[in-house]
Design a protein around this motif. Structure first.
Motif, PDB file in Angstrom:
ATOM      1  N   VAL A  80       0.805  -1.212  -0.042  1.00 33.20           N
ATOM      2  CA  VAL A  80      -0.077   0.089  -0.102  1.00 33.20           C
ATOM      3  C   VAL A  80       0.911   1.175   0.109  1.00 33.20           C
ATOM      4  CG1 VAL A  80      -1.866   1.413   1.084  1.00 33.20           C
ATOM      5  CG2 VAL A  80      -1.739  -1.074   1.300  1.00 33.20           C
ATOM      6  N   GLU A  81       0.849   1.960  -1.207  1.00 31.16           N
ATOM      7  CA  GLU A  81       1.623   3.140  -1.345  1.00 31.16           C
ATOM      8  C   GLU A  81       0.779   4.389  -0.601  1.00 31.16           C
ATOM      9  OE1 GLU A  81       3.223   1.800  -5.393  1.00 31.16           O
ATOM     10  OE2 GLU A  81       3.159   4.079  -4.965  1.00 31.16           O
ATOM     11  N   SER A  82       1.574   5.593  -0.205  1.00 26.83           N
ATOM     12  CA  SER A  82       0.846   6.694   0.250  1.00 26.83           C
ATOM     13  C   SER A  82       1.903   7.856   0.209  1.00 26.83           C
ATOM     14  CB  SER A  82       0.481   6.663   1.734  1.00 26.83           C
ATOM     15  OG  SER A  82       1.471   6.288   2.426  1.00 26.83           O
ATOM     16  N   GLY A  83       1.444   9.031   0.146  1.00 23.66           N
ATOM     17  CA  GLY A  83       2.383  10.365   0.129  1.00 23.66           C
ATOM     18  C   GLY A  83       2.442  10.965  -1.029  1.00 23.66           C
ATOM     19  N   GLY A  84       1.802  10.747  -2.218  1.00 24.94           N
ATOM     20  CA  GLY A  84       1.843  11.467  -3.450  1.00 24.94           C
ATOM     21  C   GLY A  84       0.832  12.472  -3.304  1.00 24.94           C
ATOM     22  N   GLY A  85       1.170  13.315  -4.422  1.00 21.08           N
ATOM     23  CA  GLY A  85       0.208  14.514  -4.308  1.00 21.08           C
ATOM     24  C   GLY A  85       0.705  15.498  -5.307  1.00 21.08           C
ATOM     25  N   TRP A  86       0.295  16.800  -4.979  1.00 22.04           N
ATOM     26  CA  TRP A  86       0.589  17.929  -5.904  1.00 22.04           C
ATOM     27  C   TRP A  86       1.715  18.697  -4.910  1.00 22.04           C
ATOM     28  CZ3 TRP A  86       0.084  23.074  -4.800  1.00 22.04           C
ATOM     29  CH2 TRP A  86       0.657  24.027  -5.746  1.00 22.04           C
ATOM     30  N   VAL A  87       2.826  19.315  -5.623  1.00 26.68           N
ATOM     31  CA  VAL A  87       3.656  20.021  -5.036  1.00 26.68           C
ATOM     32  C   VAL A  87       4.453  21.019  -5.890  1.00 26.68           C
ATOM     33  CG1 VAL A  87       5.472  18.719  -5.184  1.00 26.68           C
ATOM     34  CG2 VAL A  87       5.774  20.028  -3.408  1.00 26.68           C
ATOM     35  N   THR A  95       7.394  12.881   0.539  1.00 23.74           N
ATOM     36  CA  THR A  95       7.889  11.577   1.170  1.00 23.74           C
ATOM     37  C   THR A  95       6.773  10.511   0.702  1.00 23.74           C
ATOM     38  OG1 THR A  95       8.890  12.527   2.946  1.00 23.74           O
ATOM     39  CG2 THR A  95       8.755  10.075   2.946  1.00 23.74           C
ATOM     40  N   LEU A  96       7.253   9.464  -0.070  1.00 25.33           N
ATOM     41  CA  LEU A  96       6.493   8.583  -0.313  1.00 25.33           C
ATOM     42  C   LEU A  96       6.618   7.391   0.559  1.00 25.33           C
ATOM     43  CD1 LEU A  96       6.628   8.559  -4.369  1.00 25.33           C
ATOM     44  CD2 LEU A  96       5.177   9.694  -3.052  1.00 25.33           C
ATOM     45  N   SER A  97       5.613   6.468   0.860  1.00 24.01           N
ATOM     46  CA  SER A  97       5.770   5.447   1.727  1.00 24.01           C
ATOM     47  C   SER A  97       5.170   4.273   0.972  1.00 24.01           C
ATOM     48  CB  SER A  97       5.213   5.568   3.133  1.00 24.01           C
ATOM     49  OG  SER A  97       5.634   6.488   3.798  1.00 24.01           O
ATOM     50  N   CYS A  98       5.652   3.007   1.299  1.00 24.63           N
ATOM     51  CA  CYS A  98       5.031   1.664   0.596  1.00 24.63           C
ATOM     52  C   CYS A  98       5.147   0.533   1.758  1.00 24.63           C
ATOM     53  CB  CYS A  98       5.906   1.319  -0.590  1.00 24.63           C
ATOM     54  SG  CYS A  98       5.382  -0.165  -1.078  1.00 24.63           S
ATOM     55  N   ASN A 157       8.477  -3.155   7.693  1.00 22.54           N
ATOM     56  CA  ASN A 157       8.248  -3.601   6.393  1.00 22.54           C
ATOM     57  C   ASN A 157       8.004  -2.489   5.473  1.00 22.54           C
ATOM     58  OD1 ASN A 157       9.413  -6.166   7.109  1.00 22.54           O
ATOM     59  ND2 ASN A 157       7.174  -6.893   7.173  1.00 22.54           N
ATOM     60  N   ILE A 158       8.432  -1.383   5.697  1.00 21.68           N
ATOM     61  CA  ILE A 158       8.101  -0.239   4.857  1.00 21.68           C
ATOM     62  C   ILE A 158       9.266   0.596   4.314  1.00 21.68           C
ATOM     63  CG2 ILE A 158       6.876   2.004   5.147  1.00 21.68           C
ATOM     64  CD1 ILE A 158       5.694   1.412   7.747  1.00 21.68           C
ATOM     65  N   LEU A 159       8.939   0.696   3.069  1.00 14.83           N
ATOM     66  CA  LEU A 159       9.929   1.302   2.008  1.00 14.83           C
ATOM     67  C   LEU A 159       9.558   3.008   2.002  1.00 14.83           C
ATOM     68  CD1 LEU A 159      12.129   1.046  -0.085  1.00 14.83           C
ATOM     69  CD2 LEU A 159      10.294   0.700  -1.888  1.00 14.83           C
ATOM     70  N   TYR A 160      10.374   3.627   2.078  1.00 10.50           N
ATOM     71  CA  TYR A 160      10.249   5.173   1.795  1.00 10.50           C
ATOM     72  C   TYR A 160      11.032   5.716   0.743  1.00 10.50           C
ATOM     73  CZ  TYR A 160       8.920   4.569   6.874  1.00 10.50           C
ATOM     74  OH  TYR A 160       8.156   4.346   7.955  1.00 10.50           O
ATOM     75  N   LEU A 161      10.636   6.944   0.185  1.00  8.07           N
ATOM     76  CA  LEU A 161      11.273   7.761  -0.960  1.00  8.07           C
ATOM     77  C   LEU A 161      10.956   9.269  -0.656  1.00  8.07           C
ATOM     78  CD1 LEU A 161      12.866   7.558  -3.374  1.00  8.07           C
ATOM     79  CD2 LEU A 161      10.801   8.165  -4.757  1.00  8.07           C
ATOM     80  N   GLN A 162      12.180   9.730   0.122  1.00 12.75           N
ATOM     81  CA  GLN A 162      12.130  11.160   0.419  1.00 12.75           C
ATOM     82  C   GLN A 162      12.538  11.837  -1.008  1.00 12.75           C
ATOM     83  OE1 GLN A 162      11.450  12.997   3.298  1.00 12.75           O
ATOM     84  NE2 GLN A 162      12.001  14.961   1.895  1.00 12.75           N
TER      85      GLN A 162
END
Length: 120
Positions: free
Chosen positions: A5-12, A19-22, A76-81
């Protein structure tokens, strides 16, 4: 079965950060390499960053110095800053996780994708 389950996307705005999370859940025994990919309209899916089970991370040249991939092996979480975002970073971002489930069968799972839009 392993779910992502991914989260953190949007407009900037350009220059901003996200920061995206998975989060991975389900039958997980161990996790191997984890990565982020992206696909812009009309383009093929491309690798953004990868973090192996051990060893150093790797990034696409276009994001080096701006993006940081990390993982929490307990949760068990992957991030992308993502910092200093540019309009050309606009894409749907997908996480990919490879591992082994509790039946000791290897898996290769993808998240559902999260939209990142960078514009003024």
């Amino acid at each position: 079965q392993v779910q992502l389950v991914e989260s953190g996307g949007g407009w900037v705005q350009p220059g901003g950060s996200l920061t995206l999370s998975c989060a991975a859940s389900g039958s997980i025994f161990r996790l191997y390499a984890m990565g982020w990919y992206r696909q812009a309209p009309g383009n093929e899916r491309e690798l953004v960053a990868v973090i192996p089970g051990s060893g150093s991370t790797d990034y696409a040249d276009s994001v080096k110095g701006r993006f940081t991939i990390s993982r929490d092996n307990i949760k068990n979480i992957l991030y992308l800053q993502m910092n200093s975002l540019k309009p050309e970073d606009t894409a749907v971002y997908y996480c990919n996780i490879r591992g082994q489930n509790r039946a000791y069968v290897n898996f290769d799972s993808w998240g559902q994708g999260t939209q990142v839009t960078v514009s003024s």
